[in-house]
Design an enzyme around this catalytic site. Structure first.
Site, short mmCIF file in Angstrom:
data_model
loop_
_atom_site.label_atom_id
_atom_site.label_comp_id
_atom_site.label_asym_id
_atom_site.label_seq_id
_atom_site.Cartn_x
_atom_site.Cartn_y
_atom_site.Cartn_z
N ARG A 224 -46.09 -61.48 12.66
CA ARG A 224 -45.06 -60.64 12.08
C ARG A 224 -45.42 -59.16 12.19
O ARG A 224 -44.56 -58.29 12.08
CB ARG A 224 -44.86 -61.02 10.60
CG ARG A 224 -43.59 -60.44 9.99
CD ARG A 224 -43.27 -61.03 8.64
NE ARG A 224 -44.12 -60.50 7.58
CZ ARG A 224 -45.02 -61.20 6.89
NH1 ARG A 224 -45.19 -62.49 7.17
NH2 ARG A 224 -45.74 -60.65 5.95
N TYR A 277 -19.84 -48.41 12.18
CA TYR A 277 -19.84 -49.86 12.23
C TYR A 277 -19.58 -50.41 10.84
O TYR A 277 -20.21 -49.99 9.86
CB TYR A 277 -21.17 -50.36 12.78
CG TYR A 277 -21.33 -51.85 12.87
CD1 TYR A 277 -20.36 -52.64 13.47
CD2 TYR A 277 -22.47 -52.46 12.37
CE1 TYR A 277 -20.51 -54.02 13.56
CE2 TYR A 277 -22.64 -53.84 12.46
CZ TYR A 277 -21.65 -54.61 13.05
OH TYR A 277 -21.81 -55.98 13.13
N ASP A 350 -27.59 -43.18 15.16
CA ASP A 350 -27.41 -44.47 15.83
C ASP A 350 -26.84 -44.17 17.21
O ASP A 350 -25.68 -43.79 17.35
CB ASP A 350 -26.47 -45.36 15.03
CG ASP A 350 -26.33 -46.76 15.62
OD1 ASP A 350 -26.45 -46.91 16.85
OD2 ASP A 350 -26.07 -47.71 14.86
N LYS A 375 -26.96 -54.57 22.68
CA LYS A 375 -25.89 -54.03 23.50
C LYS A 375 -26.42 -53.60 24.87
O LYS A 375 -26.84 -54.42 25.66
CB LYS A 375 -25.20 -52.89 22.77
CG LYS A 375 -24.83 -53.20 21.31
CD LYS A 375 -23.98 -54.44 21.16
CE LYS A 375 -23.39 -54.59 19.76
NZ LYS A 375 -24.37 -54.83 18.70
#
Length: 559
Positions: A224, A277, A350, A375
């Site tokens: 992790r 978004y 962003d 994306k």
């Protein structure tokens, strides 16, 4: 200890090395070992010159047994597949920085199995000083007296923190080679980066664990907290964004939410923009208030509103997209960064719609850049991922919380990102071109009432976009001249694009935001966000422009 089973010319002294194999490498003949001054040992002192030319060690690649690789110091195992010889020699020659290279006689005396060619190679070696490095026996762990700049030791791997080399001067080359070409956290001769599938990393003995815990050494510990394959992705994205460091997570929303939780204290205040978004807005409107965090929402062009907010509140963060989703509004990154920094406010952009190729938000003054790597960065509609880029200081705060919350990217997904990024510049170039031309076609069509695309002069931030972007992206939003049923008929008449969420992949994708993202709201509620029933968001892939144009025109003719 004697040298045994060693098949290449050498000038090693008093090192026991078994099981070496070597092979010729035409790429190294007659050139400095490692190919770069940052990858050589004492390159400026001339050490590497003794390993070049006919018969020199530069024409050999040594392949070390795994149990030997694990014992090498930072300098000796920088890249065991092609420059390990010079590094092992440099590590052994002396622990005294003022000492000189051994003469041929000394080398011959100390090595019982050295051939005459090896002694002659040693005799030609120039005099040079080397950093203090201790090379212990094969059964002992190596302790490095002085860590070389840009490299961190990890048990059986090495990490390279150096900046991209000067010969990778363009984004196109960086997408292919950054994080890989001059070394990565995995010792391999493979061109492609291997996938390291492990949930944990072991320590050879408790003393090594204590060194790690007390920060005398650096290592992977638990899956992790880091993975060599994932670090290649992070290095590659950092190179493209010009960032000190990058943190990759399991999704774009994971990156955004962990960033907000890490940087905004309970009772704090943030500023964001109207167009964004929807899931980001939901998190800000429904979850952050539970922590006492308040939000000021402004228009992307409302500079006065931003100034008022940072003056009236102790604003921790200004967070916005640029371009925004779905109307592709642009924020003046340089100006908002100047305003925010005067009041001690961080700026996070962003940049998902822009990509690291079309826009360099950090260079424009932003502190952080977030991407949904699902994306354009992944680019093939086959992986979920997100990332945060910025300074080591700020990203480390986010990384610490990320280690607690999880949201770790699987190393197999990291490999998909590495693979996808190698064609990022080719894909984005095609998508920029197709979107620009299709935006112009759509704007001129009588059945289209409005087009939103920063590459068009009609866009409210067109001049700004030209200043801070080198391309305008592959997404075009537009409104059909008709109602929701007419728009549905247009979308259903298209043959090339898929009706789906997401964007930025090689396949074209189309959707109606009113249905895809806002169908749970009433029409009046949707209109509060500017979402009309006739709005279409079209993500252009890498298909041939003429094919896409013909498909869109025939769909428009069908309504």
């Amino acid at each position: 200890m004697a040298v045994s089973s060693f098949q290449c010319p050498t000038i090693f002294s008093s090192i026991s090395i078994s099981g070496f194999q070597c092979r010729s490498d035409p790429d190294l003949v007659g050139s400095p070992i490692g190919g770069s001054s940052r990858r050589r040992v004492n390159a400026t002192s001339g050490i590497s010159s003794s390993f070049t030319g006919d018969g020199g060690l530069s024409s050999r690649i040594l392949r070390f047994p795994p149990n030997f690789v694990r014992q090498l110091s930072i300098k000796a195992r920088r890249n065991c597949s092609n420059i390990g010889v010079a590094q092992i020699v440099a590590a052994k020659w002396s622990n005294d920085p003022s000492s000189e290279l051994p003469s041929a006689a000394a080398a011959k005396k100390s090595v019982s199995a050295v051939s005459s060619s090896a002694a002659s190679a040693a005799a030609s070696a120039p005099t040079a000083a080397v950093p203090p490095v201790v090379l212990k026996s094969v059964d002992e762990e190596v302790l490095v007296a002085e860590e070389e700049e840009g490299v961190r030791e990890i048990d059986s791997v090495q990490l390279n923190d150096s900046k991209p080399p000067s010969f990778l001067s363009s984004d196109g080359s960086l997408t292919v080679h950054a994080g890989e070409r001059l070394g990565r956290g995995i010792v391999t001769d493979a061109i492609t980066t291997p996938v390291v599938n492990t949930s944990a990393y072991h320590f050879k003995k408790t003393a090594d664990l204590l060194d790690f815990k007390e920060k005398r050494s650096v290592s992977f510990e638990y899956g992790r907290y880091g993975n060599p394959t994932t670090e290649v992705v992070e290095d590659k994205i950092s190179a493209l964004e010009g960032a000190e460091t990058t943190l990759v997570m399991a999704s774009g929303m994971c990156a955004s939410t962990v960033m907000l939780l890490a940087l905004v204290p309970a009772g704090g205040h943030i500023v964001t923009t109207t167009d964004c978004y929807r899931k980001t807005r939901i998190f800000m409107e429904t979850f952050l208030p539970k922590l006492g965090i308040t939000v000021t929402v402004i228009d992307p062009a409302d500079i006065a509103g931003l100034e008022a907010a940072v003056n009236e509140h102790k604003v921790s963060l200004f967070f916005t997209e640029s371009p925004t989703n779905p109307f592709l509004r642009c924020v003046d990154i340089r100006l908002v960064s100047e305003i925010c920094h005067k009041r001690g406010t961080l700026v996070c952009i962003d940049g998902t719609f822009a990509t690291p190729l079309n826009q360099k938000a950090l260079a424009l003054g932003a502190d952080l850049v977030v991407h949904s790597a699902t994306k354009y960065i992944g680019g093939h509609n086959d992986v979920l991922a997100g990332c945060i880029c910025g300074s080591l200081k700020v990203v480390s705060e986010i990384r610490n919380l990320h280690h607690v919350l999880g949201g770790t990217l699987n190393p197999n997904a990291s490999y998909f990102l590495i693979r996808g990024m190698k064609t990022l510049h080719l894909r984005v170039h095609q998508q920029n071109s197709t979107a620009q031309k299709m935006a112009e076609v759509l704007e001129a069509h009588p059945k289209v009432s409005h087009v939103y695309y920063p590459g068009l002069p009609s866009h409210p931030e067109h001049d700004l976009a030209k200043r801070q972007m080198t391309g305008f992206g592959g997404v075009v939003s537009f409104e059909i001249d008709g109602d929701i049923e007419t728009t549905i008929k247009f979308v259903d008449s298209l043959k090339i694009p898929y009706i789906a969420p997401s964007f930025g992949g090689v396949e074209s994708i189309v959707d109606q935001p009113a249905i895809m993202s806002y169908w749970d709201l009433t029409q009046e509620e949707r209109l509060k966000y500017g979402i009309k029933d006739n709005l279409v968001r079209f993500s252009f892939g890498v298909e041939d422009f003429e094919d896409v144009k013909a498909d869109v025109l025939q769909a428009l003719e069908a309504i």
